[in-house]
Each structure stands twice: as C-alpha cells, then as structure tokens.
Design an enzyme around this catalytic site. Structure first.
Site, PDB file in Angstrom:
ATOM      1  N   ASN A 209       7.240 -25.765 -26.732  1.00  0.00           N
ATOM      2  CA  ASN A 209       5.959 -25.240 -27.234  1.00  0.00           C
ATOM      3  C   ASN A 209       4.824 -26.056 -26.633  1.00  0.00           C
ATOM      4  O   ASN A 209       5.065 -26.961 -25.846  1.00  0.00           O
ATOM      5  CB  ASN A 209       5.940 -25.249 -28.764  1.00  0.00           C
ATOM      6  N   ASP A 277      11.869 -24.442 -33.848  1.00  0.00           N
ATOM      7  CA  ASP A 277      12.618 -23.976 -35.023  1.00  0.00           C
ATOM      8  C   ASP A 277      14.019 -23.501 -34.647  1.00  0.00           C
ATOM      9  O   ASP A 277      14.919 -23.533 -35.469  1.00  0.00           O
ATOM     10  CB  ASP A 277      11.854 -22.849 -35.716  1.00  0.00           C
ATOM     11  N   LYS A 339       4.188 -24.906 -47.959  1.00  0.00           N
ATOM     12  CA  LYS A 339       5.034 -25.805 -47.148  1.00  0.00           C
ATOM     13  C   LYS A 339       5.219 -27.152 -47.833  1.00  0.00           C
ATOM     14  O   LYS A 339       6.299 -27.742 -47.800  1.00  0.00           O
ATOM     15  CB  LYS A 339       4.383 -26.050 -45.777  1.00  0.00           C
TER      16      LYS A 339
HETATM   17  N1  CTP Z   1       9.089 -29.703 -39.013  1.00  0.00           N
HETATM   18  C1  CTP Z   1      10.220 -30.476 -38.852  1.00  0.00           C
HETATM   19  N2  CTP Z   1      11.360 -29.908 -38.357  1.00  0.00           N
HETATM   20  C2  CTP Z   1      11.397 -28.605 -38.035  1.00  0.00           C
HETATM   21  C3  CTP Z   1      10.235 -27.803 -38.172  1.00  0.00           C
HETATM   22  C4  CTP Z   1       9.098 -28.392 -38.661  1.00  0.00           C
HETATM   23  O1  CTP Z   1      10.172 -31.674 -39.146  1.00  0.00           O
HETATM   24  N3  CTP Z   1      12.510 -28.096 -37.559  1.00  0.00           N
HETATM   25  C5  CTP Z   1       7.896 -30.318 -39.599  1.00  0.00           C
HETATM   26  C6  CTP Z   1       6.726 -30.459 -38.660  1.00  0.00           C
HETATM   27  O2  CTP Z   1       6.757 -31.720 -37.999  1.00  0.00           O
HETATM   28  C7  CTP Z   1       5.552 -30.368 -39.617  1.00  0.00           C
HETATM   29  C8  CTP Z   1       6.046 -29.417 -40.695  1.00  0.00           C
HETATM   30  O3  CTP Z   1       7.456 -29.470 -40.632  1.00  0.00           O
HETATM   31  O4  CTP Z   1       5.276 -31.607 -40.224  1.00  0.00           O
HETATM   32  C9  CTP Z   1       5.598 -28.008 -40.586  1.00  0.00           C
HETATM   33  O5  CTP Z   1       5.799 -27.523 -39.294  1.00  0.00           O
HETATM   34  P1  CTP Z   1       5.292 -26.067 -38.878  1.00  0.00           P
HETATM   35  O6  CTP Z   1       5.630 -25.822 -37.451  1.00  0.00           O
HETATM   36  O7  CTP Z   1       3.869 -25.885 -39.331  1.00  0.00           O
HETATM   37  O8  CTP Z   1       6.133 -25.135 -39.819  1.00  0.00           O
HETATM   38  P2  CTP Z   1       7.561 -24.613 -39.784  1.00  0.00           P
HETATM   39  O9  CTP Z   1       8.381 -25.381 -40.767  1.00  0.00           O
HETATM   40  O10 CTP Z   1       8.099 -24.573 -38.393  1.00  0.00           O
HETATM   41  O11 CTP Z   1       7.361 -23.158 -40.368  1.00  0.00           O
HETATM   42  P3  CTP Z   1       6.699 -21.865 -39.678  1.00  0.00           P
HETATM   43  O12 CTP Z   1       6.935 -22.001 -38.215  1.00  0.00           O
HETATM   44  O13 CTP Z   1       7.448 -20.769 -40.308  1.00  0.00           O
HETATM   45  O14 CTP Z   1       5.240 -21.882 -40.075  1.00  0.00           O
END
Ligand code: CTP
Length: 402
Positions: A209, A277, A339
């Site tokens: 990303n 993810d 979240k």
């Molecule tokens: N995060 C993590 N591990 C993952 C995904 C996210 O530790 N596999 C953490 C990120 O570092 C951040 C928080 O979770 O502190 C939220 O990340 P974000 O990308 O905003 O959300 P997601 O959990 O990926 O959810 P979505 O993509 O559905 O918004």
C-alpha cells in the site's frame, strides 16, 4: 534552569555566528555549561577569543590539532555533552550532516555523536527554500534532530525572507524545553509499528500500500527523545532510522506480528503501520509467467493477523497504553470509535486518507484523538508535530497514573 547540563555548541560559518557569544552567555546564566567548536568559516564571523572568554573554556577549532586530539578528541567532545546545538546551522553543514560527511572537527563530532542534536538553521532565503536544503532538513528531522527557526526577516545579504537564525533567547528556550521533556519517559518501554507490509505473490511481486512510514518513524523518534527505550518494527520504507531507536525491519504482516510479540513487554505500543489485511494464499516459489491470450488465474487471498487486535488481547502481556490509527476515507470519527472497541485499544488516532488530503506519503496529517471519553480534534500539523504532541499526551497520561 539548566542544572549544569553540558551543551556542545557548534558554530558554523554564517553571519549569524556573531550572535553566538550571547547564546553562550545565556546558557551560562541559565546554569548550563557551553563548550564550543568553531568551524574555520565560523571563525571569519566571530573570534575564538570572544567565545573562549564567554564560555570560560578552550574553543575547539581544528580536527588535526594534535594537542586537542589527545586532550579532547572529537569523540570525547561529543561524549561529554548532554546535548549538541548547531548554531548557526549553515546549508553546507546541514548537507554534511544529512550525508554523513566528516571533513572537519564540527562535522566529525556530529557524525560521531549519539547525543540529541538541535539545529538553528541560518542562510539566505533561496538557499533555505532550495529543494536540496529542504530534503536535507527532512532527513535530519526524520532522524530525530530538532530544529529551532529559522525566522522570516531582513537578511544580511539585503534580501527578505525565511532564513534568519532564531534569536539566542529563542534557542535557549528550545534547549530548556528539550531538557524539560527529555527524561519524561525514562524507564518506559515503547513499541511502534510503521510503514506498509509487503505480501509476496511470487519472488518478484507483492501486495502493498502507499504508506511511507513517516508518521510511525516520527512517533518512534519522539518517544525515544523523551527517554523511552523504543523498538520500531518497520515494514519496507525509505525513512532513515530515528536516533536512539532499535529498528527491526520486516516484510510481511506475519513477520511484523512475530517481531512485535518478541518486543513485549511494553508500557506503550503505537500501531502506526498500514498492515496489509490480506496476503496471497499461495506464494509461488518461481516467478509466475503469463500465457499470452489467456486470462490470469484469480488470486486466492488469506486474511493476515491483526497486530493491534492481537496486542489488545494479549492478557498480562498487553501493553499498558495501546494506541492504534484508523485510516479512513469517510465517517472518520465514527469508524474510529468502532475500531477502538473492536481492537481493544485505549486510543485511536483517526485520519482521513482520501487521496485529496495528501496524508498517505505527505508531510502533514490531520488527526482526531478518540478515547473512551470522546474525541479531540487536532489542527493540521506536520507528522513530526503530531508525533511530538502524541508523545507529550502519552507522557502526561503515564505521569498521571504513576
Ligand atoms: N492493524 C494491524 N494489523 C492489521 C491491520 C491493521 O495492526 N492486520 C492496525 C493498524 O496499524 C492501525 C489499526 O489497526 O493501528 C487500524 O488500521 P486500519 O487500516 O485503519 O483498519 P483495518 O483494521 O485494516 O480495517 P479496515 O481496512 O476495514 O478499515
């Protein structure tokens, strides 16, 4: 008061060097001890004699002076300091610092030091605005080097603009504020994740990303500057390693989780990484070849571990203060609140990463701090300023619960 703190003042060759005897005097009056390194060019603007009489000490000015090297070498000079201050920091000396050059006593001491550094830039406005200088400044900031000034005003060269050195009184305030904050997190362990993760498709391709790692690296630098023993677990980025931070480089989300679990226990954890993810369900061991005229096979994906959620559910290993980010492109605060609860963390810093905000990869960030009591909207700030504000909030919270 500076309580006998030892400040190594490096005076480089700019007209503003004439203000440095006043800075040395102010440091002494505030209870600190200033020891001076004067560059050859600096000596054209202020005499060693003047600086020696206000500091009450020898002024060090020649890398190859045998007596000085044996009495007080460049390593010893930087080792003996609590803080290094570069004033004026010329474009040339900033470039040397950024590149790691060491061809005189000043640049050698700066390369040899592991002490915190504050620079007070001073130069012509065009030199200040030049992309090379701005790039060097970013590199230095990313390493945790602090900057006071420059200011806007009339310049010695007859032009007007940004580039005047901060006044000695303002440099003293920056020195005092550094010492006020530098020990606030001593004895605390901090873990920070930063950057993207790379999820291998085959030996040459990966899913990733747009995360630059700027925000996470700045947070690690800010926590370390306050004295926290800081581990930074970073995916692939171009950011330089912040000063005083243990950096563990990883590729994938699973590597990142392993490194984070190994770094526990921690009093503070900030998950700023943009973890992928999903990952390809099957990583091909050989480069996947295309078959002309044939549609590519659909790619099956597996879900990656959620590092923040795992830390939030780590029982007695859960970091005392657990902070996540929420990268959103709509309903920013509402999504962040959800979240925070679903990931079991204490605070979420929510930011809008829609492409028009320029947050991903950019230098600024607009964040909303969401905790159990509500939302605090922070103004648009540089990522370095967001990191410093966050570190200050963390220190305040830990101090209140101590
Ligand atoms: N995060 C993590 N591990 C993952 C995904 C996210 O530790 N596999 C953490 C990120 O570092 C951040 C928080 O979770 O502190 C939220 O990340 P974000 O990308 O905003 O959300 P997601 O959990 O990926 O959810 P979505 O993509 O559905 O918004």
């Amino acid at each position: 008061m500076l309580d006998n703190k030892r400040i190594l003042l490096i005076v480089a060759g700019g007209i503003a060097a004439y203000k440095t005897p006043e800075l040395v005097r102010l440091i002494g009056k505030a209870g600190g001890q200033a020891r001076v390194i004067l560059t050859r060019a600096g000596g054209q603007f202020v005499t060693p004699m003047t600086l020696a009489s206000v500091s009450g000490d020898t002024v060090y000015d020649d890398l190859f002076s045998f007596t000085e090297e044996s009495d007080m070498g460049h390593i010893q000079l930087s080792r003996d300091a609590d803080l290094v201050v570069v004033a004026p920091a010329t474009a040339d000396l900033m470039a040397k610092m950024a590149a790691g050059l060491a061809d005189d006593l000043a640049s050698t001491a700066l390369l040899a030091t592991d002490k915190p550094v504050i620079i007070a830039p001073a130069m012509n406005v065009r030199m200040w605005e030049h992309p090379a200088t701005q790039h060097n400044l970013k590199t230095l900031n990313a390493r945790g080097i602090r900057c006071v000034g420059p200011e806007e005003g009339d310049m010695a060269c007859g032009e007007y603009g940004m580039g005047r050195m901060a006044e000695p009184g303002d440099i003293l305030v920056a020195i005092q504020s550094f010492f006020r904050t530098s020990d606030r997190l001593i004895g605390r362990r901090a873990l920070v994740t930063s950057g993207p993760t790379h999820e291998a498709i085959d030996p040459v391709r990966y899913i990733a990303n747009r995360s630059s790692g700027k925000q996470g690296h700045a947070i690690a630098a800010a926590l370390a500057a306050m004295g926290a023993e800081t581990t930074l677990v970073s995916g692939p980025t171009n950011q330089p390693d912040p000063a005083g931070v243990q950096v563990i480089r990883v590729q994938s989300a699973r590597n990142m989780l392993d490194a984070c679990e190994n770094a526990l226990p921690a009093d503070i954890a900030v998950c700023a990484a943009a973890v992928a993810d999903w990952r390809p369900a099957d990583e091909a061991s050989r480069k996947m070849k295309k078959e002309p005229g044939t549609a590519p096979a659909p790619m099956a994906l597996d879900e990656n571990p959620d590092i923040l959620r795992t830390l939030g559910a780590a029982g007695n290993k859960r970091p005392g203060l657990l902070i996540g980010f929420a990268a959103e492109t709509g309903a920013v605060v509402e999504n962040a609140q959800k979240k925070r609860l679903s990931k079991g963390c204490d605070w979420i810093l929510a930011n809008d990463v829609s492409s028009q905000t320029g947050t991903f990869g950019g230098d600024d960030n607009t964040v909303h701090l969401v905790d159990k009591d509500g939302v605090e909207n922070w103004p648009r700030l540089s990522k370095v300023a967001v990191a410093e504000k966050l570190a200050d909030r963390i220190a305040m919270t830990l101090e209140a619960s101590a």
